[in-house]
Design a protein around this motif. Structure first.
Motif, short mmCIF file in Angstrom:
data_model
loop_
_atom_site.label_atom_id
_atom_site.label_comp_id
_atom_site.label_asym_id
_atom_site.label_seq_id
_atom_site.Cartn_x
_atom_site.Cartn_y
_atom_site.Cartn_z
N PRO A 69 -37.66 -16.22 43.94
CA PRO A 69 -39.19 -16.23 44.46
C PRO A 69 -39.93 -15.04 43.93
CG PRO A 69 -37.69 -15.67 46.15
CD PRO A 69 -36.75 -16.19 44.83
N THR A 70 -41.15 -15.11 43.98
CA THR A 70 -41.95 -13.80 43.36
C THR A 70 -41.73 -12.66 44.07
OG1 THR A 70 -43.74 -15.41 42.87
CG2 THR A 70 -44.37 -13.06 43.47
N PRO A 71 -41.56 -12.42 45.47
CA PRO A 71 -41.33 -11.17 46.06
C PRO A 71 -40.19 -10.43 45.38
CG PRO A 71 -42.15 -12.95 47.56
CD PRO A 71 -41.80 -13.39 46.47
N LEU A 72 -39.01 -11.29 45.31
CA LEU A 72 -37.68 -10.91 44.67
C LEU A 72 -37.78 -10.41 43.25
CD1 LEU A 72 -35.04 -12.90 46.76
CD2 LEU A 72 -36.04 -10.60 47.11
N LEU A 73 -38.60 -11.27 42.52
CA LEU A 73 -38.84 -10.93 40.93
C LEU A 73 -39.61 -9.55 40.89
CD1 LEU A 73 -39.67 -13.98 38.96
CD2 LEU A 73 -38.01 -12.64 38.50
N ARG A 74 -40.56 -9.54 41.89
CA ARG A 74 -41.23 -8.27 41.77
C ARG A 74 -40.50 -7.09 41.99
NH1 ARG A 74 -46.93 -8.32 42.31
NH2 ARG A 74 -46.92 -6.40 43.45
N GLU A 75 -39.57 -7.03 43.17
CA GLU A 75 -38.55 -6.08 43.21
C GLU A 75 -37.66 -5.93 42.27
OE1 GLU A 75 -36.32 -3.29 45.15
OE2 GLU A 75 -38.38 -3.77 45.83
N LEU A 76 -37.19 -6.92 41.59
CA LEU A 76 -36.38 -6.66 40.34
C LEU A 76 -37.24 -5.84 39.11
CD1 LEU A 76 -33.69 -7.16 38.77
CD2 LEU A 76 -34.68 -9.26 38.01
N LEU A 77 -38.39 -6.07 39.27
CA LEU A 77 -39.12 -5.17 38.13
C LEU A 77 -39.37 -3.86 38.45
CD1 LEU A 77 -39.71 -8.08 36.79
CD2 LEU A 77 -41.98 -7.27 36.10
N HIS A 78 -39.56 -3.69 39.66
CA HIS A 78 -39.85 -2.29 40.42
C HIS A 78 -38.58 -1.55 40.07
CE1 HIS A 78 -43.75 -2.01 42.74
NE2 HIS A 78 -43.78 -3.39 42.09
N ARG A 79 -37.36 -2.27 40.81
CA ARG A 79 -36.12 -1.67 40.33
C ARG A 79 -35.92 -1.12 39.10
NH1 ARG A 79 -30.63 -4.61 42.56
NH2 ARG A 79 -31.65 -4.34 44.33
N THR A 80 -36.13 -2.09 38.21
CA THR A 80 -35.93 -1.72 36.78
C THR A 80 -36.76 -0.66 36.07
OG1 THR A 80 -35.23 -3.98 36.46
CG2 THR A 80 -35.42 -2.71 34.43
N LEU A 81 -37.95 -0.46 36.51
CA LEU A 81 -38.87 0.38 36.18
C LEU A 81 -38.79 1.64 37.04
CD1 LEU A 81 -41.87 -1.78 35.29
CD2 LEU A 81 -40.43 -0.99 33.92
N ASN A 82 -37.78 1.80 38.13
CA ASN A 82 -37.71 2.98 38.98
C ASN A 82 -39.13 3.02 39.64
OD1 ASN A 82 -35.08 3.79 38.18
ND2 ASN A 82 -35.98 4.47 36.20
N LEU A 83 -39.52 2.13 40.24
CA LEU A 83 -40.84 1.92 40.88
C LEU A 83 -40.53 2.00 42.60
CD1 LEU A 83 -43.02 0.02 38.89
CD2 LEU A 83 -43.18 2.49 39.15
N HIS A 84 -41.42 2.07 43.53
CA HIS A 84 -41.05 1.83 44.97
C HIS A 84 -40.51 0.53 45.34
CE1 HIS A 84 -45.12 0.59 44.25
NE2 HIS A 84 -45.10 -0.17 45.39
N THR A 85 -39.90 0.33 46.40
CA THR A 85 -39.19 -0.86 46.82
C THR A 85 -40.31 -1.50 47.34
OG1 THR A 85 -37.23 0.08 47.50
CG2 THR A 85 -37.77 -1.93 48.27
N VAL A 86 -40.37 -3.01 47.44
CA VAL A 86 -41.45 -3.89 47.84
C VAL A 86 -40.68 -4.95 48.57
CG1 VAL A 86 -43.36 -3.19 45.66
CG2 VAL A 86 -41.38 -5.02 45.33
N ALA A 87 -39.68 -5.13 48.39
CA ALA A 87 -38.73 -6.31 49.03
C ALA A 87 -37.47 -5.86 49.41
CB ALA A 87 -38.70 -7.51 48.26
#
Length: 342
Positions: free
Chosen positions: A193-211
């Motif tokens: 789902p979109t929230p977890l896809l966003r979290e995967l991108l944030h994790r890969t780019l070393n950004l803040h956690t969103v989910a």
């Protein structure tokens, strides 16, 4: 760097010993669950064994971690009613006539009938082609998602205009970020789902956690990774009266001599005085030889305009394709059945 390799048993466990120009002993547990001892060329089997024994608790912890985090690799059936998940929403699978689609496979969002994945019938007849088309559909879905949501995420990085792609070529990572090539998503992540896809991108780019990161890890372990099979036809259970139609042998008993349905226990082919002293007689199971394997491997056919052709298990007039079974499989003496080549 020159390297040598050998295998030894520590108890009942196979351990790989790899020697090179290094000067110290080391121990690794591979992603596949293998145990590897690394050391200098003069490393002895006794030294490698002692290291494994000393680190046994650590090895068990690593193997338990692998078992908990490894993908479950679910299998999907290529049949009407199967469910495929795209962007967190379940899509019901349907096989439709070729002229109903302009592409081999596509997804549709309908408020009345719900979300569906549609595939041409001729595409569904070839399991490998159907798998490729379903993977391509996931790639397309992920690419469309990246086009919409990607720029909102990359704006927080030093390269907001980085290239964002979905690929069917990634094998060991869910997402990869390269300074020059941008970010690439594994095709299977299109199921998230979109929230977890966003979290995967944030994790890969070393950004803040969103989910919820733990939920993401759980979902990643359960993604469908392309294992596909035809739905087997249910086999009738043998009954005391389900005797061999050729020699009237009941289930669980050896065929009568010269029975033309009996298979040779040594070759899997038709048995008829092929070996002396009845050393190759087989047991009647209640099912015709080979139909159980056909159901397991998805080997079905039916008569068409050009003779017998492959088909789906749930197609009208589908039969077990024994000719394909004996052409593509080999007889395994130990298990007394036809098996797929390794």
């Amino acid at each position: 760097m020159p390297q040598h390799q050998r295998t030894l048993l520590v108890g009942d466990t196979a351990v790989t010993v790899r020697t090179s120009n290094r000067t110290t002993l080391g121990l690794d547990v591979t992603k596949a669950g293998g145990i590897v001892v690394r050391g200098p060329h003069h490393t002895t089997d006794a030294e490698a064994t002692a290291l494994v024994e000393r680190r046994r608790r650590w090895i068990y912890r690593q193997l338990n971690h692998l078992a908990e985090t490894s993908p479950h690799a679910p299998v999907r059936h290529l049949a009407d009613g199967e469910q495929f998940t795209l962007l967190g929403r379940r899509h019901r699978f349907r096989i439709v006539p070729d002229d109903a689609l302009t592409a081999p496979a596509t997804r549709q969002e309908d408020t009345e009938s719900g979300a569906t994945v549609l595939m041409r019938r001729t595409t569904s007849l070839n399991l490998d082609k159907a798998r490729r088309e379903l993977i391509n559909l996931h790639v397309k879905t992920a690419q469309e998602w990246l086009k919409i949501y990607g720029p909102y995420i990359t704006r927080y990085t030093n390269t907001p205009d980085m290239t964002l792609t979905a690929s069917s070529r990634l094998r060991t990572t869910w997402a990869r970020h390269h300074p020059d090539r941008g970010l690439t998503l594994h095709w299977a992540t299109a199921q998230l789902p979109t929230p977890l896809l966003r979290e995967l991108l944030h994790r890969t780019l070393n950004l803040h956690t969103v989910a919820d990161t733990h939920q993401l890890d759980r979902e990643l372990r359960n993604l469908w990774l392309g294992d596909l099979t035809h739905r087997p036809l249910p086999l009738p259970q043998p009954t005391p009266n389900a005797t061999c139609p050729a020699c009237s042998t009941p289930p669980g008993a050896l065929h009568a001599d010269h029975c033309d349905i009996a298979r040779c226990a040594l070759t899997g082919r038709q048995r008829d005085t092929c070996h002396p002293a009845d050393v190759c007689n087989t047991i009647w199971t209640g099912h015709y030889p080979g139909v159980t394997e056909c159901a397991e491997y998805g080997f079905y056919c039916r008569y068409g305009l050009d003779g017998y052709e492959p088909c789906n298990a749930d197609d009208p007039d589908a039969h077990h394709d024994l000719n394909r079974l004996y052409a593509e499989c080999r007889w395994d003496i130990a298990t007394q059945r036809m098996v797929l080549p390794v």
